[in-house]
Design an enzyme around this catalytic site. Sequence first.
Site, PDB file in Angstrom:
ATOM      1  N   HIS A  67      -7.371   0.741  -6.399  1.00 29.27           N
ATOM      2  CA  HIS A  67      -7.596  -0.104  -5.216  1.00 29.27           C
ATOM      3  C   HIS A  67      -8.236  -1.418  -5.681  1.00 29.27           C
ATOM      4  O   HIS A  67      -9.392  -1.712  -5.375  1.00 29.27           O
ATOM      5  CB  HIS A  67      -8.497   0.637  -4.227  1.00 29.27           C
ATOM      6  CG  HIS A  67      -8.462   0.089  -2.833  1.00 29.27           C
ATOM      7  ND1 HIS A  67      -7.664  -0.970  -2.449  1.00 29.27           N
ATOM      8  CD2 HIS A  67      -9.151   0.453  -1.716  1.00 29.27           C
ATOM      9  CE1 HIS A  67      -7.864  -1.233  -1.177  1.00 29.27           C
ATOM     10  NE2 HIS A  67      -8.755  -0.383  -0.706  1.00 29.27           N
ATOM     11  N   ARG A 106     -13.514  -8.824   1.737  1.00 27.79           N
ATOM     12  CA  ARG A 106     -12.091  -8.579   1.485  1.00 27.79           C
ATOM     13  C   ARG A 106     -11.287  -9.821   1.864  1.00 27.79           C
ATOM     14  O   ARG A 106     -10.367 -10.238   1.176  1.00 27.79           O
ATOM     15  CB  ARG A 106     -11.583  -7.383   2.312  1.00 27.79           C
ATOM     16  CG  ARG A 106     -12.123  -6.020   1.929  1.00 27.79           C
ATOM     17  CD  ARG A 106     -11.584  -5.541   0.605  1.00 27.79           C
ATOM     18  NE  ARG A 106     -10.137  -5.424   0.557  1.00 27.79           N
ATOM     19  CZ  ARG A 106      -9.424  -4.391   1.008  1.00 27.79           C
ATOM     20  NH1 ARG A 106     -10.045  -3.346   1.520  1.00 27.79           N
ATOM     21  NH2 ARG A 106      -8.100  -4.358   0.915  1.00 27.79           N
ATOM     22  N   CYS A 157     -16.315   1.537   0.524  1.00 31.95           N
ATOM     23  CA  CYS A 157     -15.162   0.695   0.880  1.00 31.95           C
ATOM     24  C   CYS A 157     -14.766   0.844   2.347  1.00 31.95           C
ATOM     25  O   CYS A 157     -14.083  -0.023   2.888  1.00 31.95           O
ATOM     26  CB  CYS A 157     -13.985   0.996  -0.036  1.00 31.95           C
ATOM     27  SG  CYS A 157     -13.308   2.650   0.144  1.00 31.95           S
ATOM     28  N   GLN A 171     -10.117  -4.025  -3.336  1.00 29.33           N
ATOM     29  CA  GLN A 171     -11.428  -3.595  -2.845  1.00 29.33           C
ATOM     30  C   GLN A 171     -12.510  -3.871  -3.882  1.00 29.33           C
ATOM     31  O   GLN A 171     -13.587  -4.373  -3.558  1.00 29.33           O
ATOM     32  CB  GLN A 171     -11.391  -2.097  -2.509  1.00 29.33           C
ATOM     33  CG  GLN A 171     -12.696  -1.582  -1.934  1.00 29.33           C
ATOM     34  CD  GLN A 171     -13.001  -2.119  -0.553  1.00 29.33           C
ATOM     35  OE1 GLN A 171     -12.179  -2.020   0.339  1.00 29.33           O
ATOM     36  NE2 GLN A 171     -14.186  -2.696  -0.374  1.00 29.33           N
ATOM     37  N   ARG A 225       0.879  -1.179   0.000  1.00 34.11           N
ATOM     38  CA  ARG A 225       0.000   0.000   0.000  1.00 34.11           C
ATOM     39  C   ARG A 225       0.905   1.214   0.000  1.00 34.11           C
ATOM     40  O   ARG A 225       1.690   1.418   0.932  1.00 34.11           O
ATOM     41  CB  ARG A 225      -0.922  -0.001   1.234  1.00 34.11           C
ATOM     42  CG  ARG A 225      -1.622   1.334   1.416  1.00 34.11           C
ATOM     43  CD  ARG A 225      -2.731   1.310   2.438  1.00 34.11           C
ATOM     44  NE  ARG A 225      -3.895   0.629   1.915  1.00 34.11           N
ATOM     45  CZ  ARG A 225      -5.116   0.702   2.452  1.00 34.11           C
ATOM     46  NH1 ARG A 225      -5.315   1.424   3.551  1.00 34.11           N
ATOM     47  NH2 ARG A 225      -6.138   0.052   1.916  1.00 34.11           N
ATOM     48  N   ASP A 251     -17.168   7.163  -1.799  1.00 35.22           N
ATOM     49  CA  ASP A 251     -15.950   7.014  -0.986  1.00 35.22           C
ATOM     50  C   ASP A 251     -15.664   8.378  -0.367  1.00 35.22           C
ATOM     51  O   ASP A 251     -16.320   9.378  -0.707  1.00 35.22           O
ATOM     52  CB  ASP A 251     -14.809   6.550  -1.911  1.00 35.22           C
ATOM     53  CG  ASP A 251     -13.512   6.212  -1.171  1.00 35.22           C
ATOM     54  OD1 ASP A 251     -13.539   6.060   0.068  1.00 35.22           O
ATOM     55  OD2 ASP A 251     -12.465   6.100  -1.839  1.00 35.22           O
TER      56      ASP A 251
HETATM   57  N1  NVA Z   1      -9.940   6.515  -1.491  1.00 32.88           N
HETATM   58  C1  NVA Z   1      -9.569   6.169  -0.146  1.00 32.88           C
HETATM   59  C2  NVA Z   1      -9.795   4.709   0.097  1.00 32.88           C
HETATM   60  C3  NVA Z   1      -9.458   4.248   1.491  1.00 32.88           C
HETATM   61  C4  NVA Z   1      -9.621   2.778   1.671  1.00 32.88           C
HETATM   62  C5  NVA Z   1      -8.113   6.537   0.091  1.00 32.88           C
HETATM   63  O1  NVA Z   1      -7.293   6.336  -0.792  1.00 32.88           O
HETATM   64  O2  NVA Z   1      -7.814   7.048   1.180  1.00 32.88           O
HETATM   65  N1   CP Z   2     -11.233  -0.182   2.476  1.00 33.24           N
HETATM   66  C1   CP Z   2      -9.958  -0.242   2.912  1.00 33.24           C
HETATM   67  O1   CP Z   2      -9.023  -0.512   2.147  1.00 33.24           O
HETATM   68  O2   CP Z   2      -9.817  -0.030   4.243  1.00 33.24           O
HETATM   69  P1   CP Z   2      -8.456   0.175   5.050  1.00 33.24           P
HETATM   70  O3   CP Z   2      -7.906   1.528   4.660  1.00 33.24           O
HETATM   71  O4   CP Z   2      -8.883   0.138   6.483  1.00 33.24           O
HETATM   72  O5   CP Z   2      -7.501  -0.906   4.713  1.00 33.24           O
END
Ligand code: NVA
Ligand code: CP
Length: 306
Positions: A131, A288, A260, A134, A104, A220
């Site tokens: 992502h 997930r 998500c 997800q 990540r 989101d």
């Molecule tokens: N779009 C959000 C998703 C978090 C799971 C982010 O990137 O922070």
């Molecule tokens: N939806 C998701 O990826 O959640 P986290 O940021 O908690 O991993």
Amino acid sequence: MAVKHFMQFRDFTRDELGYVFQRTRIIKDRFKRYQPYHPLADRTLAMIFEKSSTRTRLSFEAGMHQLGGAAIYLNTRDTQLGRGEPVEDAAEVISRMVDIVMIRTFEQDIIERFAAHSRVPVINGLTNEYHPCQILADICTYIEQRGDIQGKTVAWIGDSNNMCNTWLQAAEILDFNVHVSTPPGYEVEPERANLFGTDHYESFADPIDACRAADLVTTDVWTSMGFEAENAARQEAFADWQVDADMMRVARPDTLFMHCLPAHRGEEVAAEVIDGPQSVVWEEAANRLHAQKALMEYLLLGRIEK
Ligand code: NVA
Ligand code: CP
């Protein structure tokens, strides 16, 4: 043979995705019946996090454990990556010690550079651009609740972020439609979404119009991780893009709502929607775990007949 990665949704064909969805159902069903299943005994997953996480960390770590393997959590701040070790060098070393890697991070370029130097499969656990894990879980959830997603309409309300880009890629591969509504200045950037250009999405100025007759409404956060400096401007720009009961009303009576998570009630979604009867956010989060188990099994073992 080239190592198979899952760095964006379009790394998998429709056929491969169909296989992973099918394996997800089988693996979840076994898990629900308390049947141990350890196809990844002695395999190790390294999880590299450069941004926060609850669901991604937990689902990968628990998932690897449930498949008989082990998972190691690395936070870039505590590793030499955080002190400037080149990502290519880290990939050479880490991929000699483990069987599979999940990352990540910020720019997609970082994960691609890692993968180019990795001997083992690399999974995108979220980047600024995509992502894919997800959306894998979201589509499994849709199939579980409503059947095939082909030909259906997904309404995406809010930011054209990593989630939105991945929905758009998925629509092209799995042949469904996305109705996108973003505030002015936050529109989809097709190049960033890396689309084949098959016109599986349509943009709407008014979010209500995007939701009309949709089979799934999803949104989101207004400010994704890494974009915190834009928060104040975004709060103002996105104020009319809250998914509320009026938007759900113009969709179909059986329309699902997904997010998500983490969610901000009163910002991108009204509490009555996310906590209402059409919301499947907990099923979505739980999937997930199962979808990523199927993904790791496929990347490490290929297709199996069990
Ligand atoms: N779009 C959000 C998703 C978090 C799971 C982010 O990137 O922070
Ligand atoms: N939806 C998701 O990826 O959640 P986290 O940021 O908690 O991993």
